[in-house]
Design a protein around this motif. Sequence first.
Motif, short mmCIF file in Angstrom:
data_model
loop_
_atom_site.label_atom_id
_atom_site.label_comp_id
_atom_site.label_asym_id
_atom_site.label_seq_id
_atom_site.Cartn_x
_atom_site.Cartn_y
_atom_site.Cartn_z
N ASP A 29 0.86 -1.18 0.00
CA ASP A 29 0.00 0.00 0.00
C ASP A 29 0.90 1.24 0.00
N LEU A 30 1.27 1.69 -1.19
CA LEU A 30 2.23 2.78 -1.31
C LEU A 30 1.57 4.04 -1.84
N VAL A 31 2.12 5.18 -1.46
CA VAL A 31 1.61 6.45 -1.97
C VAL A 31 2.79 7.34 -2.37
N LYS A 32 2.48 8.25 -3.31
CA LYS A 32 3.50 9.23 -3.71
C LYS A 32 3.33 10.50 -2.87
N ILE A 33 4.44 10.99 -2.35
CA ILE A 33 4.40 12.24 -1.60
C ILE A 33 5.13 13.30 -2.42
N ASP A 34 4.44 14.43 -2.65
CA ASP A 34 5.07 15.53 -3.39
C ASP A 34 5.49 16.63 -2.42
N ILE A 35 6.51 17.33 -2.81
CA ILE A 35 6.98 18.46 -2.00
C ILE A 35 6.78 19.74 -2.81
N LEU A 36 6.16 20.73 -2.19
CA LEU A 36 5.95 22.03 -2.83
C LEU A 36 6.78 23.08 -2.11
N LEU A 37 7.54 23.82 -2.86
CA LEU A 37 8.29 24.93 -2.30
C LEU A 37 7.73 26.20 -2.91
N ASN A 38 7.35 27.14 -2.05
CA ASN A 38 6.81 28.39 -2.55
C ASN A 38 5.61 28.12 -3.47
N ASP A 64 5.21 25.75 -5.59
CA ASP A 64 5.49 24.98 -6.80
C ASP A 64 5.95 23.58 -6.46
N LYS A 65 5.39 22.60 -7.16
CA LYS A 65 5.82 21.23 -6.94
C LYS A 65 7.24 21.05 -7.49
N VAL A 66 8.13 20.48 -6.69
CA VAL A 66 9.50 20.22 -7.15
C VAL A 66 9.59 18.73 -7.46
N ASP A 67 9.49 18.38 -8.75
CA ASP A 67 9.34 16.95 -9.10
C ASP A 67 10.51 16.10 -8.58
N ALA A 68 11.69 16.69 -8.54
CA ALA A 68 12.86 15.91 -8.12
C ALA A 68 12.84 15.58 -6.63
N LEU A 69 11.92 16.16 -5.87
CA LEU A 69 11.84 15.86 -4.44
C LEU A 69 10.72 14.86 -4.11
N SER A 70 9.94 14.47 -5.11
CA SER A 70 8.85 13.51 -4.85
C SER A 70 9.42 12.17 -4.42
N PHE A 71 8.70 11.45 -3.55
CA PHE A 71 9.13 10.12 -3.16
C PHE A 71 7.94 9.23 -2.83
N ILE A 72 8.24 7.94 -2.76
CA ILE A 72 7.18 6.95 -2.51
C ILE A 72 7.36 6.42 -1.09
N ALA A 73 6.25 6.26 -0.37
CA ALA A 73 6.35 5.70 0.98
C ALA A 73 5.13 4.83 1.25
N HIS A 74 5.26 3.98 2.26
CA HIS A 74 4.12 3.19 2.67
C HIS A 74 3.07 4.12 3.29
N ARG A 75 1.80 3.86 3.01
CA ARG A 75 0.75 4.77 3.45
C ARG A 75 0.81 5.02 4.97
N ASP A 76 1.09 3.97 5.73
CA ASP A 76 1.11 4.13 7.19
C ASP A 76 2.20 5.08 7.68
N PHE A 77 3.30 5.12 6.92
CA PHE A 77 4.42 5.96 7.35
C PHE A 77 4.39 7.34 6.70
N ALA A 78 3.51 7.51 5.70
CA ALA A 78 3.55 8.72 4.87
C ALA A 78 3.41 10.02 5.66
N PRO A 79 2.41 10.15 6.55
CA PRO A 79 2.27 11.44 7.25
C PRO A 79 3.51 11.79 8.07
N ALA A 80 4.06 10.81 8.77
CA ALA A 80 5.24 11.07 9.59
C ALA A 80 6.43 11.44 8.72
N ARG A 81 6.60 10.69 7.61
CA ARG A 81 7.72 11.00 6.70
C ARG A 81 7.56 12.39 6.11
N GLY A 82 6.35 12.73 5.72
CA GLY A 82 6.09 14.06 5.16
C GLY A 82 6.49 15.15 6.14
N ARG A 83 6.09 14.99 7.40
CA ARG A 83 6.43 15.99 8.43
C ARG A 83 7.93 16.08 8.65
#
Length: 598
Positions: free
Chosen positions: A482-491, A493-512
């Motif tokens: 169960d994987l999801v893509k997490i995008d990072i926006l700076l200012n 704008d989405k910075v495609d090179a910073l996107s990553f994949i994580a397990h859904r359960d860990f995604a919120p913590a990883r995002g923070r």
Amino acid sequence: DRQKHIRNFSIVAHIDHGKSTLADRILELTDTISKREMQDQVLDSMDLERERGITIKLNAVELHYQAKDGETYIFHLIDTPGHVDFTYEVSRSLAACEGAVLVVDAAQGVEAQTLANVYLAIDDDLEIVPVINKIDLPSAEPEKVRKEIEDDIGIDAEDAVLASAKAGIGIEELLEQIVNKVPAPEGDLDAPLKALVFDSVYDDYRGVVLSVRIHEGIVRPGDKIRLMNSGSEYEVTEVGVNSPKPLARDFLMAGDVGYITASIKDIQDTRVGDTVTNAKRPAEKALAGYREMNPMVYAGIYPTDNAKFTDLREALEKLKLNDAALEFEAESSQALGFGFRCGFLGLLHMDVVQERLEREFNLDLITTAPSVTYHVLMTDGTERDVENPAEMPEASSIKEIHEPYVKAQIMVPNDYVGAVMELAQRKRGEFDTMEYLDNNRVNVVYHIPLSEIIFDFFDKLKSNTRGYASLDYEIDGYRASDLVKIDILLNGDKVDALSFIAHRDFAPARGREIAAKLKTIIPRQNFEIPVQATIGAKVIARTNIKAYRKDVTAHLYGGDRTRRMKLLEKQKAGKKRMKAVGRVEIPQEAFMAVLKTD
Ligand code: GDP
Ligand code: MG
């Protein structure tokens, strides 16, 4: 008769057990290198190898040994790397040899890469000559290690040489055993030329230099040769051996390990694993060659200066000659411009490639966080491979994502089994088996997602076991997760090179964690930069990089001059590996932020 006096062997071991130091002593004892020229780990000739104290490349040298039977033998010694990322170098080296010297540290005993490397040699039917090294250490337990070699590997270790590469003990005995145990090469001198290319390197003056093992026939300068797979033909300019400096010879014959140059400028023509034959009198069939390696991890490599794209392509092509496991393909990123998606055998390999590109080809590069290959099943029934997280399709169009798992063998002393299991569980590992190797050592087997191994598993394993655990792994198929893509926006704008994949359960913590990390890595600018982590349209974390109030150095005017200088210098040094994305300057560390969390 010369052929009967040739001995071809590799030295294999777990990392740090003393291969390169043992090679030093052998070179010394055979007067291949004078005392004056001698330095530690002399075959680790790359700056990078010397700085890091590890062997990255295989290294073949010829030396001459006067044995106790009064005869002089020609040794071709190939030193090999121990780290799992460079196993391909080891397997190619072994294919050029009849024997393998297996070095085991008398204090550490048999470890994961000892097994992995010696099994490669056994698979190739090589004669194994075991050496128990570092017997000078107070903690050495040679008899215990002798038993480990017999029990864990299943080879006779009764005659294992007890050695100290550091103190120069046991070296002569080892050389005698090589003479007596390792068979001389066979191969018809009168047959058409058949030589296996096991390595190559690009030289600005000589063109491509091929490292070869001659299996049949003879090759001389002036001969017309053909590379059997590519079909291209050249005239040989030079043949020779490394000793360890290149030494031209009149010929190389069946059984020899050496090099061939033929003014090969067209890089595309040469491939490790190809067979060299004589164009006028060609062999019928090429040698088997090597199996292609599949990269385990992928990352984007981009020049910091977009104008250097062509230079980067040329550098990758040349580096690939010397690094057969490297793969690359052009790609583009909205944030980073034009670059290459590169495939590596592991993180150390990736690190080494980036460093070699920068040093040997004088480039400034940005590397994105490594990722594995995901198999994505779409709702419309189609399937695709995703090697770049930014290219993960919309969640609504995905039915299922499969990720690669590895079978991880972890060897560890008893006391740390609990710590290892706890870690493996936390990394989504699934327990397989546990086996006691003896009273004190356990082999623990887990199935773990490769992405977790890349992430920080190895560092954590080492720190949780005070360095005692050793790890070996191999891909063992794909599983749905169960994987999801997490995008990072700076200012905004989405910075495609910073996107990553994580397990859904860990995604919120990883995002923070990552948003917080970026806040500390990205330098303040003269406007406030909002940082957001999102899954689809949903924001899972947000923070702000505050604007700096005024010139960072302004308040230091007239005050502490050296401090001001230091600050400016630091800013300058930091500038080098920066990439402007929109209005925001992003340093290299930011792209790796997803890798390192606590
Ligand atoms: P490799 O990774 O197998 O090539 O190992 P190296 O030859 O680079 O050696 C790793 C470390 O072990 C170095 O610090 C060496 O000085 C040390 N070393 C190698 N052989 C011996 C030995 O016989 N005794 C002791 N005490 N140290 C050794
Ligand atoms: Mg070494």
